[in-house]
Design a protein around this motif. Structure first.
Motif, mmCIF file in Angstrom:
data_model
loop_
_atom_site.group_PDB
_atom_site.id
_atom_site.type_symbol
_atom_site.label_atom_id
_atom_site.label_comp_id
_atom_site.label_asym_id
_atom_site.label_seq_id
_atom_site.Cartn_x
_atom_site.Cartn_y
_atom_site.Cartn_z
ATOM 1 N N VAL A 96 28.412 -1.576 78.451
ATOM 2 C CA VAL A 96 28.232 -2.464 77.301
ATOM 3 C C VAL A 96 28.079 -3.904 77.789
ATOM 4 O O VAL A 96 28.968 -4.423 78.482
ATOM 5 N N SER A 130 21.461 -7.121 72.118
ATOM 6 C CA SER A 130 20.036 -7.431 72.260
ATOM 7 C C SER A 130 19.264 -6.135 72.510
ATOM 8 O O SER A 130 19.481 -5.439 73.508
ATOM 9 N N MET A 137 30.405 -5.977 80.443
ATOM 10 C CA MET A 137 30.099 -7.266 81.083
ATOM 11 C C MET A 137 29.624 -8.218 79.991
ATOM 12 O O MET A 137 28.431 -8.331 79.721
ATOM 13 N N GLN A 172 36.307 -7.784 70.449
ATOM 14 C CA GLN A 172 35.527 -7.117 69.392
ATOM 15 C C GLN A 172 34.992 -5.761 69.873
ATOM 16 O O GLN A 172 35.095 -4.759 69.173
ATOM 17 N N VAL A 173 34.426 -5.736 71.072
ATOM 18 C CA VAL A 173 33.826 -4.495 71.588
ATOM 19 C C VAL A 173 34.878 -3.398 71.752
ATOM 20 O O VAL A 173 34.633 -2.236 71.444
ATOM 21 N N SER A 213 33.925 -8.745 82.606
ATOM 22 C CA SER A 213 33.651 -10.095 82.114
ATOM 23 C C SER A 213 34.684 -11.076 82.660
ATOM 24 O O SER A 213 35.796 -10.681 83.012
ATOM 25 N N THR A 214 34.328 -12.364 82.708
ATOM 26 C CA THR A 214 35.327 -13.401 83.006
ATOM 27 C C THR A 214 35.859 -13.904 81.670
ATOM 28 O O THR A 214 35.120 -14.513 80.892
ATOM 29 N N GLY A 248 27.761 -13.831 91.573
ATOM 30 C CA GLY A 248 26.637 -14.261 90.752
ATOM 31 C C GLY A 248 25.546 -13.218 90.594
ATOM 32 O O GLY A 248 25.721 -12.043 90.936
ATOM 33 N N LYS A 253 40.625 -14.812 89.568
ATOM 34 C CA LYS A 253 39.297 -15.448 89.412
ATOM 35 C C LYS A 253 39.447 -16.931 89.045
ATOM 36 O O LYS A 253 38.811 -17.793 89.645
HETATM 37 P P1 NAD Z 1 24.714 -13.019 79.608
HETATM 38 O O1 NAD Z 1 24.851 -13.917 78.431
HETATM 39 O O2 NAD Z 1 23.441 -12.999 80.382
HETATM 40 O O3 NAD Z 1 25.008 -11.494 79.150
HETATM 41 C C1 NAD Z 1 25.980 -11.122 78.212
HETATM 42 C C2 NAD Z 1 25.398 -9.965 77.386
HETATM 43 O O4 NAD Z 1 26.397 -9.485 76.493
HETATM 44 C C3 NAD Z 1 24.199 -10.388 76.527
HETATM 45 O O5 NAD Z 1 23.091 -9.559 76.831
HETATM 46 C C4 NAD Z 1 24.690 -10.203 75.091
HETATM 47 O O6 NAD Z 1 23.678 -9.786 74.190
HETATM 48 C C5 NAD Z 1 25.743 -9.127 75.290
HETATM 49 N N1 NAD Z 1 26.720 -9.062 74.200
HETATM 50 C C6 NAD Z 1 27.411 -10.065 73.607
HETATM 51 N N2 NAD Z 1 28.236 -9.589 72.658
HETATM 52 C C7 NAD Z 1 28.053 -8.241 72.644
HETATM 53 C C8 NAD Z 1 28.597 -7.181 71.867
HETATM 54 N N3 NAD Z 1 29.508 -7.428 70.909
HETATM 55 N N4 NAD Z 1 28.172 -5.932 72.124
HETATM 56 C C9 NAD Z 1 27.254 -5.677 73.082
HETATM 57 N N5 NAD Z 1 26.700 -6.639 73.845
HETATM 58 C C10 NAD Z 1 27.092 -7.905 73.620
HETATM 59 O O7 NAD Z 1 25.948 -13.371 80.562
HETATM 60 P P2 NAD Z 1 26.107 -13.009 82.120
HETATM 61 O O8 NAD Z 1 25.592 -14.127 82.958
HETATM 62 O O9 NAD Z 1 25.623 -11.619 82.344
HETATM 63 O O10 NAD Z 1 27.700 -13.076 82.274
HETATM 64 C C11 NAD Z 1 28.534 -12.020 81.803
HETATM 65 C C12 NAD Z 1 29.955 -12.301 82.251
HETATM 66 O O11 NAD Z 1 29.989 -12.380 83.676
HETATM 67 C C13 NAD Z 1 30.529 -13.617 81.738
HETATM 68 O O12 NAD Z 1 31.879 -13.416 81.377
HETATM 69 C C14 NAD Z 1 30.404 -14.560 82.931
HETATM 70 O O13 NAD Z 1 31.376 -15.588 82.925
HETATM 71 C C15 NAD Z 1 30.619 -13.599 84.087
HETATM 72 N N6 NAD Z 1 30.020 -14.039 85.354
HETATM 73 C C16 NAD Z 1 28.732 -14.464 85.384
HETATM 74 C C17 NAD Z 1 28.179 -14.890 86.591
HETATM 75 C C18 NAD Z 1 26.746 -15.361 86.660
HETATM 76 O O14 NAD Z 1 26.367 -15.930 87.695
HETATM 77 N N7 NAD Z 1 25.932 -15.169 85.630
HETATM 78 C C19 NAD Z 1 28.958 -14.876 87.763
HETATM 79 C C20 NAD Z 1 30.270 -14.385 87.712
HETATM 80 C C21 NAD Z 1 30.789 -13.971 86.489
#
Ligand code: NAD
Length: 296
Positions: free
Chosen positions: A7, A33, A64, A73-74, A95-96, A124, A171
């Motif tokens: 998810v 999405s 994630m 919520q999920v 997730s963070t 990342g 983290k």
């Molecule tokens: P992102 O916004 O690209 O992806 C999050 C996804 O979750 C989106 O596609 C969104 O539609 C989906 N989503 C939101 N609510 C939802 C729900 N209720 N049900 C189903 N899907 C849902 O974010 P990301 O960059 O992939 O980051 C995700 C997590 O990873 C964050 O907590 C972030 O802090 C952590 N993180 C990101 C990075 C990075 O470099 N991007 C690095 C380390 C940690």
């Protein structure tokens, strides 16, 4: 090989789910999405119509998601993961998020007889694509042992940090060190410029002296001394300033909850907040040196 519900298929979750498929697991994917869910379908995943459906009849669920409210919520929402997952399903949130949400959702899972781990990552989007992420995992030992082979398909290093919430704690503590140390290194290089000290000389000396740290020797915020650092490509990320400010604010929230003052962590959160508010959130976090120079 396991059947896994996934998810949250964004910048991180999308490639992580693909790496599970590459390793031979069956993946049932859901994202709010439709485009993200379809992309996972094209990569070979089964497509679910809701988070609850993704959690039905699978051995494990991986999520994630952006922040604590989405995770709550999920998992705990109506027809969410906890309502739908069968007995013995292992729940892994990557997730963070804030430590309180991680602990609350793990406790709700436990009340339903389900084991849950918080397993935030560093590395990342590059690490997510290349399956070289580091996972910091909080939760019970037995659940960790079951999760490890799944996480190893998406990462290189998997560390058990302690009980529920310990992964999130690790983290944010690590990233608080990183945020503070990057500002310290940036200030030192700008002061050196003002004093007429050559940046390579400062690097050579500090890298072998007590100022040595990762922000200096691996991620140097001025171009030149470390050719692979984002400073050499106009601060293209890497790790964005937006992500850094998110993690520093989570650290402040946790410190306040624990009744602890972390003045340098607070200063770093506020400086990164200013940097992002000035339109620099998509830059690498080491770009904060531009603001220190007065050019952010
Ligand atoms: P992102 O916004 O690209 O992806 C999050 C996804 O979750 C989106 O596609 C969104 O539609 C989906 N989503 C939101 N609510 C939802 C729900 N209720 N049900 C189903 N899907 C849902 O974010 P990301 O960059 O992939 O980051 C995700 C997590 O990873 C964050 O907590 C972030 O802090 C952590 N993180 C990101 C990075 C990075 O470099 N991007 C690095 C380390 C940690």
């Amino acid at each position: 090989m396991a059947s896994i519900g996934f998810v949250g298929l964004g910048n991180m979750g999308g490639p992580m789910a693909r790496n599970l498929l590459k390793a031979g697991h069956q993946v049932k994917a859901f994202d709010l999405s439709a485009a993200a869910t379809d992309a996972a379908g094209k990569a070979g995943a089964g497509v679910a119509a809701s988070a609850g459906e993704a959690a039905k009849g699978v051995e494990a669920v991986v999520s994630m998601l952006p922040a604590g409210q989405h995770v709550r919520q999920v998992y705990t929402g109506k027809d969410g993961v906890l309502d739908s997952a069968g007995a013995g399903t292992l729940l892994i949130d990557c997730s963070t998020i804030d430590v309180d949400s991680a602990r609350a959702v793990a406790a709700a899972a436990k009340a339903k007889g389900l084991a849950m781990l918080d397993a935030p990552v560093s590395g990342g989007t590059v690490g997510a694509e290349a399956a070289t992420l580091t996972f910091m995992v909080g939760g019970e030992e037995a659940a960790f042992a079951r999760a490890e082979p799944i996480l190893k398909c998406m990462g290189k290093t998997v560390v058990h940090a302690g009980a529920a919430g310990a992964g999130q704690a690790a983290k944010i503590c690590n990233n608080m060190i990183l945020g503070i140390s990057m500002i310290a290194v940036g200030e030192a290089f700008v002061l050196a410029e003002k004093l007429g000290l050559d940046k390579q000389k400062l690097f050579d000396i500090a890298a072998k002296s007590s100022g040595q740290c990762w922000s200096l020797t691996t991620y140097c915020p001025v171009p030149g001394p470390v050719p692979t650092s984002p400073a050499n490509r106009d601060y293209r990320p890497g790790f964005t300033a937006d992500m850094m400010v998110k993690d520093l604010r989570l650290a402040q929230q946790a410190a306040q909850g624990a009744g602890l003052g972390t003045p340098l962590g607070a200063a770093a959160a506020s400086l990164y907040g200013l940097f992002c508010a000035a339109g620099n959130g998509a830059l690498d976090f080491s770009g904060i040196i531009k603001m220190i120079r007065g050019k952010g």
